[in-house]
Scaffold this active site. Structure first.
Site, PDB file in Angstrom:
ATOM      1  N   GLU A   1      52.973  41.164  26.593  1.00 22.16           N
ATOM      2  CA  GLU A   1      52.185  40.442  25.464  1.00 22.16           C
ATOM      3  C   GLU A   1      51.276  41.359  24.420  1.00 22.16           C
ATOM      4  O   GLU A   1      51.347  41.072  23.180  1.00 22.16           O
ATOM      5  CB  GLU A   1      51.307  39.341  26.019  1.00 22.16           C
ATOM      6  CG  GLU A   1      52.050  38.048  27.051  1.00 22.16           C
ATOM      7  CD  GLU A   1      52.237  38.469  28.312  1.00 22.16           C
ATOM      8  OE1 GLU A   1      52.247  39.632  28.619  1.00 22.16           O
ATOM      9  OE2 GLU A   1      52.468  37.561  29.050  1.00 22.16           O
TER      10      GLU A   1
ATOM     11  N   HIS B   1      32.756  12.254  28.246  1.00 25.71           N
ATOM     12  CA  HIS B   1      33.641  11.171  27.435  1.00 25.71           C
ATOM     13  C   HIS B   1      35.141  11.336  27.590  1.00 25.71           C
ATOM     14  O   HIS B   1      35.954  10.884  26.798  1.00 25.71           O
ATOM     15  CB  HIS B   1      33.402  10.954  26.070  1.00 25.71           C
ATOM     16  CG  HIS B   1      32.088  10.785  25.554  1.00 25.71           C
ATOM     17  ND1 HIS B   1      31.573   9.378  25.415  1.00 25.71           N
ATOM     18  CD2 HIS B   1      30.648  11.257  25.495  1.00 25.71           C
ATOM     19  CE1 HIS B   1      30.017   9.166  25.423  1.00 25.71           C
ATOM     20  NE2 HIS B   1      29.813  10.333  25.544  1.00 25.71           N
TER      21      HIS B   1
ATOM     22  N   GLU C   1      42.596  34.132  40.073  1.00 28.48           N
ATOM     23  CA  GLU C   1      43.278  35.206  40.347  1.00 28.48           C
ATOM     24  C   GLU C   1      42.979  35.910  41.594  1.00 28.48           C
ATOM     25  O   GLU C   1      43.646  36.695  42.200  1.00 28.48           O
ATOM     26  CB  GLU C   1      43.306  36.053  39.053  1.00 28.48           C
ATOM     27  CG  GLU C   1      44.414  37.196  38.981  1.00 28.48           C
ATOM     28  CD  GLU C   1      44.802  37.739  37.404  1.00 28.48           C
ATOM     29  OE1 GLU C   1      45.693  37.240  36.830  1.00 28.48           O
ATOM     30  OE2 GLU C   1      43.928  38.651  37.273  1.00 28.48           O
TER      31      GLU C   1
ATOM     32  N   LYS D   1      44.443  47.628  30.408  1.00 23.10           N
ATOM     33  CA  LYS D   1      44.144  48.384  31.547  1.00 23.10           C
ATOM     34  C   LYS D   1      45.296  49.363  31.604  1.00 23.10           C
ATOM     35  O   LYS D   1      45.416  50.463  31.728  1.00 23.10           O
ATOM     36  CB  LYS D   1      43.579  47.577  32.666  1.00 23.10           C
ATOM     37  CG  LYS D   1      43.391  48.656  33.840  1.00 23.10           C
ATOM     38  CD  LYS D   1      42.938  47.834  34.999  1.00 23.10           C
ATOM     39  CE  LYS D   1      43.230  48.752  36.399  1.00 23.10           C
ATOM     40  NZ  LYS D   1      42.809  47.871  37.708  1.00 23.10           N
TER      41      LYS D   1
ATOM     42  N   GLY E   1      41.336  44.076  36.642  1.00 23.75           N
ATOM     43  CA  GLY E   1      41.291  43.426  35.245  1.00 23.75           C
ATOM     44  C   GLY E   1      40.292  42.567  34.969  1.00 23.75           C
ATOM     45  O   GLY E   1      39.522  42.340  33.925  1.00 23.75           O
ATOM     46  N   ARG E   2      40.102  41.535  35.907  1.00 27.20           N
ATOM     47  CA  ARG E   2      39.184  40.422  35.631  1.00 27.20           C
ATOM     48  C   ARG E   2      37.741  40.797  35.888  1.00 27.20           C
ATOM     49  O   ARG E   2      36.915  39.907  35.773  1.00 27.20           O
ATOM     50  CB  ARG E   2      39.535  39.192  36.569  1.00 27.20           C
ATOM     51  CG  ARG E   2      39.891  39.488  37.898  1.00 27.20           C
ATOM     52  CD  ARG E   2      40.633  38.301  38.622  1.00 27.20           C
ATOM     53  NE  ARG E   2      40.889  39.026  40.076  1.00 27.20           N
ATOM     54  CZ  ARG E   2      41.908  39.698  40.562  1.00 27.20           C
ATOM     55  NH1 ARG E   2      42.673  39.928  39.762  1.00 27.20           N
ATOM     56  NH2 ARG E   2      42.337  39.764  41.541  1.00 27.20           N
TER      57      ARG E   2
ATOM     58  N   LYS F   1      56.832  37.816  35.404  1.00 27.66           N
ATOM     59  CA  LYS F   1      56.836  38.960  34.571  1.00 27.66           C
ATOM     60  C   LYS F   1      58.120  39.597  34.588  1.00 27.66           C
ATOM     61  O   LYS F   1      58.841  39.861  33.502  1.00 27.66           O
ATOM     62  CB  LYS F   1      55.718  39.918  34.837  1.00 27.66           C
ATOM     63  CG  LYS F   1      54.446  39.584  34.447  1.00 27.66           C
ATOM     64  CD  LYS F   1      53.549  41.080  34.641  1.00 27.66           C
ATOM     65  CE  LYS F   1      52.108  40.630  34.875  1.00 27.66           C
ATOM     66  NZ  LYS F   1      51.406  41.835  35.120  1.00 27.66           N
TER      67      LYS F   1
HETATM   68  O1  F6P Z   1      47.687  38.693  34.739  1.00 31.35           O
HETATM   69  C1  F6P Z   1      47.819  39.789  35.438  1.00 31.35           C
HETATM   70  C2  F6P Z   1      46.899  40.815  34.725  1.00 31.35           C
HETATM   71  O2  F6P Z   1      47.312  42.219  35.284  1.00 31.35           O
HETATM   72  C3  F6P Z   1      45.475  40.465  35.116  1.00 31.35           C
HETATM   73  O3  F6P Z   1      44.824  40.738  36.158  1.00 31.35           O
HETATM   74  C4  F6P Z   1      45.032  41.518  33.859  1.00 31.35           C
HETATM   75  O4  F6P Z   1      43.673  40.949  33.321  1.00 31.35           O
HETATM   76  C5  F6P Z   1      45.954  41.067  32.652  1.00 31.35           C
HETATM   77  O5  F6P Z   1      47.044  41.115  33.324  1.00 31.35           O
HETATM   78  C6  F6P Z   1      45.910  41.889  31.819  1.00 31.35           C
HETATM   79  O6  F6P Z   1      46.396  43.493  32.251  1.00 31.35           O
HETATM   80  P1  F6P Z   1      46.280  44.772  31.215  1.00 31.35           P
HETATM   81  O7  F6P Z   1      44.890  44.814  30.888  1.00 31.35           O
HETATM   82  O8  F6P Z   1      46.795  45.753  31.959  1.00 31.35           O
HETATM   83  O9  F6P Z   1      46.934  44.298  29.941  1.00 31.35           O
END
Ligand code: F6P
Length: 555
Positions: free
Chosen positions: A222, A395, A364, A216, A278-279, A519
């Site tokens: 990452e 199990h 979240e 987003k 995002g979620r 972060k």
């Molecule tokens: O973990 C925080 C967060 O902002 C989530 O809400 C989101 O889904 C994820 O990081 C990834 O963010 P982006 O889509 O901006 O890479």
């Protein structure tokens, strides 16, 4: 700040002092009958405590509630403004107050002729314009018309994203595997641990690989790190020609500037908007990898499934509103029975990532300890959500649910039919799977009394060990089959359940400030790990750990 559903008037009473809350406390203090007694007292309970939404059959009879409990919970929902906030969300108001954003994932699955306005502008045409572009692109990849830099067709799709930009498509890809183009390979890379990308690409041919970079913000470390490494892998494999990037990288983002800065052609970008959290984003462009896998028609069925439950949540009366009901049941256990966690136990191998997806959605969203107005909460908020496919759990950790000391409400999700594609003996195994499902909810609810154990001739010293207390609450969610539409219905059900709980708890379910500190600190610590740089202000514990790490590391 004007009064609105998201900014209630000054003097908004503290939740736990509301009469509707104390009425529930009193009701709880009176003590409730156990599940055996509740069923004995009402022969119709198994039929009466069932709700339906779309293709979902939701049995809530095995809950520690009576008609009075449910009525009191509904009064709490009304008093805390759940319906007003719901209507404000659907109207496109900025109910995500700390980020000053509308919350309109429901617009992502609205039909083409719907009107959903944000700041006076109907966003539905833009949503469908992106969906149409995605469909055209997905069709080209699926048919082989979209070729890589060397002219070979794409056979591998690697989605690079994390959190909401990974969990949704990755979960749904597993859930809908039976509907996917089996001749294509799909991989989902999220972890900044280089092992993730390495394992995802080590047996792939770069000439046939498409990277879908999903972010987003397009700033998530990452994702950008993995995407940068993926580009290096691609260029190394294709002789270093930068032009290859345009044929092998597409971006899903709200941030065109960053996408362009990364070197991805805006022509290859699929956009979405800041009013998509995002979620809550996998119905947006973030679903592209899934759309390539299942095709645009199946993707639309998925969206229609979501929309069906959106409409139900928006319009159904409180008594039959299923997300409302599930949200309130969670509040009953979390706030009035001290339950700390909630298990989601799908009896479908295809839903193996479903609970992981719900963890982000729920934890979240509702892992908060301040109210929307900044005051601290004085009540429990979101539960720990956990679980894996049911029979495997049986199990492993079901022992604790049956005989441990904790109350763990659980959702059991199962299907009458296995997904299409299973036949013969494998299809026949389905009844055994579901026999386990029904046996578990039965055992959890009704247990086994000491007398029943004795009647089996069990020696007295073992009777306490073999007794099952019962009284463990479960919701059973059944559908005929796990189709794209049913998956959409299930997810929307949980989205709105989470909404209801956040509204009652008076928290902002749509921000996630709690992920920020880690972060920032990671960025500060990294030079200490890599170059041994002395980071000023590092606490003594972390400083010692960094030193230990540097000693262990080959430097
Ligand atoms: O973990 C925080 C967060 O902002 C989530 O809400 C989101 O889904 C994820 O990081 C990834 O963010 P982006 O889509 O901006 O890479």
């Amino acid at each position: 700040m004007p009064d609105s559903p998201s900014h209630p008037p000054t003097g908004f009473p503290t939740l736990t002092r509301r009469p509707e809350w104390t009425a529930l406390e009193d009701h709880r203090a009176e003590g409730q009958p156990g599940l055996r007694e509740l069923f004995a007292a009402d022969p119709e309970r198994a039929q009466r405590y069932v709700a339906r939404v779309g293709d979902l059959y939701v049995d809530y009879s095995k809950h520690l509630v009576t008609d009075t409990t449910l009525a009191l919970l509904q009064e709490l929902a009304t008093a805390t403004g759940v319906f007003d906030l719901r209507d404000a969300m659907f109207r496109g108001e900025r109910i995500n107050t700390t980020e000053d954003r509308a919350v309109l994932h429901t617009a992502l699955r609205a039909p083409r002729d719907a009107v959903v306005e944000v700041d006076g502008e109907n966003v539905v045409p833009a949503v469908h314009a992106v969906l149409d572009r995605m469909a055209a692109f997905a069709d080209r990849v699926r048919s082989g018309a979209w070729t890589g830099h060397t002219g070979r067709r794409i056979r591998n799709v690697v989605n690079i994203g994390i959190g909401g930009s990974d969990l949704g498509p990755a979960m749904a890809y597993e859930a809908l595997r039976a509907y996917t183009a089996r001749e294509l390979t799909f991989r989902f890379v999220s972890n900044v641990d280089g092992a993730d990308l390495h394992e995802a690409t080590r047996d792939l041919d770069p000439a046939e690989t498409l990277f879908v970079v999903a972010s987003k913000t397009f700033t998530t470390i990452e994702t950008i790190t993995n995407a940068t490494s993926a580009r290096a892998w691609l260029l190394e494999g294709l002789g270093g020609d930068e032009k290859a990037v345009a044929r092998h990288f597409v971006a899903l983002s709200t941030n065109e500037e960053k996408v362009t800065g990364f070197g991805i052609d805006p022509e290859n970008m699929f956009a979405f908007w800041d009013w998509v959290g995002g979620r809550y984003s996998f119905d947006s462009a973030i679903g592209l990898s899934l759309m390539i896998a299942v095709g645009p028609d199946r993707f639309r069925e998925l969206l229609d499934g979501f929309h069906l439950v959106d409409e139900h949540f928006r319009t159904a009366p409180a008594e039959s509103n299923v997300p409302l009901l599930l949200g309130l049941l969670g509040i009953w256990y979390g706030n009035f029975h001290d339950a700390q966690s909630h298990a989601v136990l799908p009896y479908s191998h295809y839903l193996s990532r479903f609970t992981a997806y719900l963890q982000q959605l729920d934890m979240e969203s509702n892992g908060k300890s301040v109210q929307r107005d900044g005051r601290p909460v004085q009540w429990q908020t979101g539960p720990v959500v956990w679980g894996t496919p049911g029979t495997n759990g049986q199990h492993a950790y079901y022992q604790l649910i049956h005989q441990g000391t904790k109350l763990i409400p659980a959702d059991f999700i199962g299907f009458a039919e296995p997904v299409a594609g299973l036949s013969g003996e494998l299809k026949a195994q389905h009844d055994l799977l579901m026999a386990n499902f029904f046996a578990q909810t039965q055992a959890l609810a009704f247990g086994k009394t000491p007398d029943e154990v004795r009647a089996e001739g069990v020696p007295e010293e073992l009777v306490p060990h073999k007794t099952f207390k019962g009284g463990h609450p479960t919701t059973t969610v059944l559908a005929r089959e796990l189709t794209p539409s049913v998956l959409g219905q299930l997810i929307a059900l949980y989205e709105h359940k989470v909404f209801v709980q956040g509204a009652v708890w008076h928290i902002d379910s749509f921000d996630q400030w709690g992920v920020e500190l880690g972060k920032v600190l990671a960025k500060r610590v990294e030079p200490a790990l890599t170059d041994g740089v002395d980071v000023p202000g590092l606490d003594p514990s972390t400083r010692a750990l960094v030193a230990a790490y540097r000693d262990l590391k080959e430097v």
